[in-house]
Design a protein around this motif. Sequence first.
Motif, PDB file in Angstrom:
ATOM      1  N   SER A   1      21.740 -33.521  23.563  1.00 16.17           N
ATOM      2  CA  SER A   1      22.190 -32.632  22.494  1.00 16.17           C
ATOM      3  C   SER A   1      21.237 -31.456  22.276  1.00 16.17           C
ATOM      4  N   ARG A   2      20.004 -31.535  22.796  1.00 13.77           N
ATOM      5  CA  ARG A   2      19.027 -30.467  22.568  1.00 13.77           C
ATOM      6  C   ARG A   2      18.211 -30.204  23.832  1.00 13.77           C
ATOM      7  N   TYR A   3      18.058 -28.924  24.124  1.00 15.29           N
ATOM      8  CA  TYR A   3      17.227 -28.482  25.247  1.00 15.29           C
ATOM      9  C   TYR A   3      16.391 -27.298  24.777  1.00 15.29           C
ATOM     10  N   GLU A   4      15.262 -27.103  25.398  1.00 16.78           N
ATOM     11  CA  GLU A   4      14.447 -25.908  25.190  1.00 16.78           C
ATOM     12  C   GLU A   4      14.835 -24.911  26.276  1.00 16.78           C
ATOM     13  N   GLY A   5      14.549 -23.639  26.041  1.00 14.67           N
ATOM     14  CA  GLY A   5      14.873 -22.639  27.045  1.00 14.67           C
ATOM     15  C   GLY A   5      14.318 -21.284  26.698  1.00 14.67           C
ATOM     16  N   GLU A   6      14.790 -20.285  27.407  1.00 11.90           N
ATOM     17  CA  GLU A   6      14.362 -18.900  27.203  1.00 11.90           C
ATOM     18  C   GLU A   6      15.549 -17.981  27.443  1.00 11.90           C
TER      19      GLU A   6
END
Length: 127
Positions: A85-90
């Motif tokens: 349900s959650r990811y980090e990114g740019e």
Amino acid sequence: MTHKIAGKWFRGVITLLALSGLAAPAGALDMMIWDQNLDTKLAYGESQGGAMHGQIVRDASGGVVILFSRSDLERNRTLYSGLRSRYEGEVRGGQVLIKVPGGLQTLEKFLAGYKLKLELTEISGGR
């Protein structure tokens, strides 16, 4: 005679359901992209017909949090199994990158693994 009336009524109900959108889920998967502090929503998308359709703020850049939410119907299926349900990114140059084991990957390539084509339209806005 009664059979014909019932048949026409049933077809009418099916037509109304199809036109109202109640016969099928609006979007099995929703996506939101926020800045790292979860203060500003930078993008939103909804899956429909094999694509993730949405909008992204034109000048967005920097670290982001990517959130996915599955519909109740989709939770009982396996199409998006393994999707967190959650990811980090740019966001760099209008392109969303998602952190996966092994490094950064474009959101487009990531979603292709779930048989979804990414279709984001840029909109004006800012932080």
